[in-house]
Design an enzyme around this catalytic site. Structure first.
Site, mmCIF file in Angstrom:
data_model
loop_
_atom_site.group_PDB
_atom_site.id
_atom_site.type_symbol
_atom_site.label_atom_id
_atom_site.label_comp_id
_atom_site.label_asym_id
_atom_site.label_seq_id
_atom_site.Cartn_x
_atom_site.Cartn_y
_atom_site.Cartn_z
ATOM 1 N N LYS A 1 2.301 -3.365 7.351
ATOM 2 C CA LYS A 1 2.559 -3.546 5.914
ATOM 3 C C LYS A 1 4.006 -3.144 5.593
ATOM 4 C CE LYS A 1 0.151 -4.650 2.962
ATOM 5 N NZ LYS A 1 -0.218 -5.995 2.411
ATOM 6 N N THR B 1 0.818 -1.214 0.000
ATOM 7 C CA THR B 1 0.000 0.000 0.000
ATOM 8 C C THR B 1 0.856 1.270 0.000
ATOM 9 O OG1 THR B 1 -1.472 1.257 1.455
ATOM 10 C CG2 THR B 1 -0.083 -0.340 2.526
HETATM 11 P P1 NAD Z 1 -9.572 -7.411 2.371
HETATM 12 O O1 NAD Z 1 -9.543 -7.146 3.844
HETATM 13 O O2 NAD Z 1 -10.813 -7.150 1.599
HETATM 14 O O3 NAD Z 1 -9.189 -8.949 2.124
HETATM 15 C C1 NAD Z 1 -8.188 -9.619 2.815
HETATM 16 C C2 NAD Z 1 -8.327 -11.118 2.567
HETATM 17 O O4 NAD Z 1 -7.245 -11.791 3.254
HETATM 18 C C3 NAD Z 1 -9.638 -11.707 3.105
HETATM 19 O O5 NAD Z 1 -10.180 -12.596 2.159
HETATM 20 C C4 NAD Z 1 -9.204 -12.439 4.363
HETATM 21 O O6 NAD Z 1 -10.030 -13.561 4.684
HETATM 22 C C5 NAD Z 1 -7.776 -12.875 3.995
HETATM 23 N N1 NAD Z 1 -6.939 -13.084 5.183
HETATM 24 C C6 NAD Z 1 -6.792 -12.253 6.244
HETATM 25 N N2 NAD Z 1 -5.962 -12.806 7.138
HETATM 26 C C7 NAD Z 1 -5.555 -14.003 6.622
HETATM 27 C C8 NAD Z 1 -4.680 -15.023 7.073
HETATM 28 N N3 NAD Z 1 -4.056 -14.941 8.253
HETATM 29 N N4 NAD Z 1 -4.495 -16.106 6.288
HETATM 30 C C9 NAD Z 1 -5.128 -16.208 5.086
HETATM 31 N N5 NAD Z 1 -5.986 -15.289 4.625
HETATM 32 C C10 NAD Z 1 -6.190 -14.190 5.383
HETATM 33 O O7 NAD Z 1 -8.332 -6.616 1.801
HETATM 34 P P2 NAD Z 1 -8.154 -5.913 0.375
HETATM 35 O O8 NAD Z 1 -8.686 -4.541 0.456
HETATM 36 O O9 NAD Z 1 -8.613 -6.824 -0.697
HETATM 37 O O10 NAD Z 1 -6.559 -5.797 0.312
HETATM 38 C C11 NAD Z 1 -5.762 -6.855 -0.223
HETATM 39 C C12 NAD Z 1 -4.298 -6.469 -0.157
HETATM 40 O O11 NAD Z 1 -4.087 -5.253 -0.883
HETATM 41 C C13 NAD Z 1 -3.804 -6.206 1.264
HETATM 42 O O12 NAD Z 1 -2.507 -6.739 1.369
HETATM 43 C C14 NAD Z 1 -3.789 -4.691 1.374
HETATM 44 O O13 NAD Z 1 -2.792 -4.268 2.280
HETATM 45 C C15 NAD Z 1 -3.449 -4.294 -0.054
HETATM 46 N N6 NAD Z 1 -3.956 -2.974 -0.480
HETATM 47 C C16 NAD Z 1 -5.265 -2.632 -0.305
HETATM 48 C C17 NAD Z 1 -5.730 -1.405 -0.766
HETATM 49 C C18 NAD Z 1 -7.180 -1.004 -0.642
HETATM 50 O O14 NAD Z 1 -7.533 0.127 -0.972
HETATM 51 N N7 NAD Z 1 -8.065 -1.873 -0.219
HETATM 52 C C19 NAD Z 1 -4.836 -0.518 -1.396
HETATM 53 C C20 NAD Z 1 -3.484 -0.909 -1.555
HETATM 54 C C21 NAD Z 1 -3.069 -2.139 -1.102
#
Ligand code: NAD
Ligand code: TYD
Length: 359
Positions: A166, A136
């Protein structure tokens, strides 16, 4: 056939990525999705791909070394795309420990298992094995209003337990690349929006509350700035970095689409009013009067803004979806998926796994 191990594929961005990849590559790839199904993981997001022969779901925690090592032992994994994380800043302020556990320790387990499966005796790696760590822009900290951008060279300065966990995971990936010449990339992306986003995040929360006639909570003065990217553009960037990017490099992903939170809330209200037919009863209670300023988030970062110059110059990636179109697509998706929202807000989606998998 190339095999992908996707972590966190039942979450918001992971599920959009899996849909994108099957749309693009069809039967030419195989995807194994490993997800713990926390409150944020929802298999309904993947109902359309469930029946594919080239898709497998494994319920496991990325912190569980044995479970992850078993997946590597039983499958010849070519690519890892690592999304799994605890992702919500407000939750991290309330309960930081699970963020360190999943984001830092879980990433260490993923790196270790991939290295154990891939590294040859001479310390090299077979051609084509690649690990992409999805991170992120929040690791870079906060920018002053109207001044400066985050570049790949910007020093890390995370403020929330989420962003610091992160940052810790990014550092581990960098350490693996430097120490073991581990074949990886890191992408640091700005705020995403689009279908399947859990309604604890700003955009789906405001859409859902407005449609239900509930107050629209705006933290602080509402002037914090985020740089919004349509989720499919992020999925495309991840694929392009893995296919065309230089190994060991970090790429910032964002679309120069900065908006204050209050602007986002006003755009959603205006777009809902424009899209809903007059006879829709929900239209009557939607107005700017629902906007409610609430106590600010602790340590609230003022502004995020990505400079996407490197990914554009080296790989030719640019966002395709303008915010005015992306927000309409997103709102239309939530209109058409009222049941999804009901299941998510009632917690019923967690029963879907038991029904689907007979457990
Ligand atoms: P989200 O919270 O919607 O999804 C996270 C997923 O990871 C879920 O399906 C959850 O069940 C799974 N998870 C959590 N802990 C776990 C574990 N211990 N073992 C296995 N699975 C596990 O998140 P998102 O918004 O889809 O983000 C996904 C990635 O992208 C993350 O790494 C986040 O840091 C990064 N990111 C998100 C954004 C954003 O705007 N949402 C922006 C940049 C980067
Ligand atoms: P969020 O969607 O939680 O993403 P992040 O904190 O990772 O950027 O929040 C986006 C912005 O919206 C952030 O500045 C906090 C603000 N916000 C509100 O004003 N009200 C809300 O109810 C939420 C969830 C967020």
């Amino acid at each position: 056939m190339r095999t992908y191990l996707v972590t966190g594929g039942a979450g918001f961005i992971g599920s959009n990525y899996i849909h994108y990849m099957f749309k693009k590559y069809g039967d030419q790839i195989r995807i194994i999705n490993v997800d713990k199904l926390t409150y944020a993981g929802n298999l309904e997001n993947l109902a359309e791909v469930e029946g594919r022969d080239n898709y497998t779901f494994v319920r496991a925690d990325i912190c569980d070394k044995d479970a992850i090592a078993k997946i590597f032992a039983e499958n010849d994994i070519d690519r890892v795309v690592h999304f799994a994380a605890e992702s919500h800043v407000d939750r991290s302020i309330k309960n930081p420990e699970v963020f360190v556990q999943t984001n830092v320790l879980g990433t260490a387990v993923m790196l270790n298992c991939a290295r154990a499966a891939w590294e040859k005796e001479d310390g090299s790696y077979p051609e084509g094995k690649k690990f992409l760590h999805v991170s992120t822009d929040e690791v870079y900290g906060s920018l002053p209003e109207g001044e400066g951008y985050f570049y790949e060279t910007t020093p890390y300065s995370p403020h929330s337990p989420y962003s610091s966990s992160k940052a810790g995971s990014d550092m581990l990936v960098k350490a693996y690349m430097d120490t073991y010449h581990f074949p990886a990339n890191i992408t640091n992306c700005s705020n995403n929006y689009g279908p399947y986003q859990f309604p604890e995040k700003l955009i789906p929360l405001i859409i859902n509350n407005a449609l239900s006639g509930k107050k629209l909570p705006v933290y602080g003065d509402g002037k914090n700035v985020r740089d919004w990217l349509y989720v499919e553009d992020h999925a495309k960037a991840i694929d392009m970095v893995q296919e065309q990017g230089r190994l060991f490099e970090t790429y910032n992903v964002g679309g120069h689409n900065e908006k204050q939170n209050i602007e986002i809330v006003q755009i959603i209200i205006d777009t809902l009013l424009e899209m809903l037919p007059d006879e829709d009863p929900r239209k009557a209670h939607i107005s700017r009067d629902l906007i409610t300023y609430v106590e600010d988030r602790k340590g609230h970062d003022r502004r995020y803004a990505i400079a996407p110059d490197k990914i554009k110059a080296e790989i030719g990636w640019e966002p395709e979806t303008m915010f005015k179109d992306g927000i309409k697509k997103t709102i239309r998706w939530y209109f058409e998926h009222e049941d999804w929202m009901k299941n998510v807000t009632s917690g019923d989606y967690q029963k879907y796994y038991e029904t689907m998998y007979n457990v």
